[in-house]
Write a protein that holds these residues in place. Structure first.
Motif, PDB file in Angstrom:
ATOM      1  N   ARG A  21       0.787  -1.343   0.053  1.00 47.45           N
ATOM      2  CA  ARG A  21       0.119  -0.006   0.072  1.00 47.45           C
ATOM      3  C   ARG A  21       0.956   1.356  -0.165  1.00 47.45           C
ATOM      4  NH1 ARG A  21      -2.527  -3.056   4.124  1.00 47.45           N
ATOM      5  NH2 ARG A  21      -4.138  -3.973   3.375  1.00 47.45           N
ATOM      6  N   GLU A  24       2.333   1.850  -3.484  1.00 50.01           N
ATOM      7  CA  GLU A  24       1.253   2.452  -4.187  1.00 50.01           C
ATOM      8  C   GLU A  24       1.196   4.084  -3.871  1.00 50.01           C
ATOM      9  OE1 GLU A  24      -2.438   0.391  -3.816  1.00 50.01           O
ATOM     10  OE2 GLU A  24      -1.414  -1.676  -4.283  1.00 50.01           O
ATOM     11  N   ARG A  31      -1.312   1.892  -9.068  1.00 48.61           N
ATOM     12  CA  ARG A  31      -2.549   1.344  -8.258  1.00 48.61           C
ATOM     13  C   ARG A  31      -3.318   0.409  -9.179  1.00 48.61           C
ATOM     14  NH1 ARG A  31      -3.440   4.532  -3.924  1.00 48.61           N
ATOM     15  NH2 ARG A  31      -2.313   6.390  -3.836  1.00 48.61           N
ATOM     16  N   ARG A  40      -8.361  -4.707  -4.228  1.00 49.20           N
ATOM     17  CA  ARG A  40      -7.513  -4.588  -5.080  1.00 49.20           C
ATOM     18  C   ARG A  40      -7.068  -6.033  -5.998  1.00 49.20           C
ATOM     19  NH1 ARG A  40      -5.508  -1.577  -0.878  1.00 49.20           N
ATOM     20  NH2 ARG A  40      -4.747   0.424  -1.153  1.00 49.20           N
TER      21      ARG A  40
END
Length: 151
Positions: A21, A24, A31, A40
């Motif tokens: 995360r 990202e 993403r 995701r």
């Protein structure tokens, strides 16, 4: 929709979901697409990219260096000499840190040697190591036996 959930990606790349995360968030990892429930979903390309990023980090490359290296991987028009230059700069940084660590090692060894020579387990507040760390100028004996000898 196929692909990997974040936990599967973490397992395959030997990273953690919070790390994924974070990568990202800072743009090192694109993403991913989302499926129902807003989960995701990652592709095989993400596995490769994240593995590459993890390996760069294991070698101690900083985030901006990793960003530059991942950019090189994605751009066939750029020279591999750019990667060499990034690695060379990192090598110089590592060598400088090693030099600093060797100096630190000598300083700590001197603390221990001085304590071995002057102390036999006296009160903590009288310890020469603690005095040195506090920046005290007048050395005081570290133990009662040395205190008597100094008097």
């Amino acid at each position: 929709m196929s692909g990997y959930k974040i936990g599967e990606l973490a397992h395959r790349t030997r990273t953690s979901a919070p790390t994924i995360r974070y990568y990202e968030q800072i743009g090192l990892l694109p993403r991913p697409e989302r499926q129902e429930g807003n989960q995701r979903r990652y592709a095989d390309d993400d596995v490769g990219r994240l593995t590459f990023i993890r390996r760069c980090r294991e070698f101690g490359f900083g985030i901006e260096q990793v960003r530059m290296l991942t950019g090189l991987v994605a751009d066939r028009s750029r020279s591999c000499m750019e990667a060499r230059d990034i690695a060379q700069a990192h090598l110089l940084d590592v060598r400088a840190k090693l030099h600093e660590l060797r100096a630190l090692e000598k300083s700590i060894a001197a603390f221990v040697d001085q304590c071995d020579a002057e102390c036999i387990g006296g009160p903590g507040p009288d310890c020469v190591i603690l005095d040195d760390l506090a920046g005290a100028t007048g050395k005081k004996p570290c133990c009662a036996a040395n205190a008597v000898a100094a008097a």
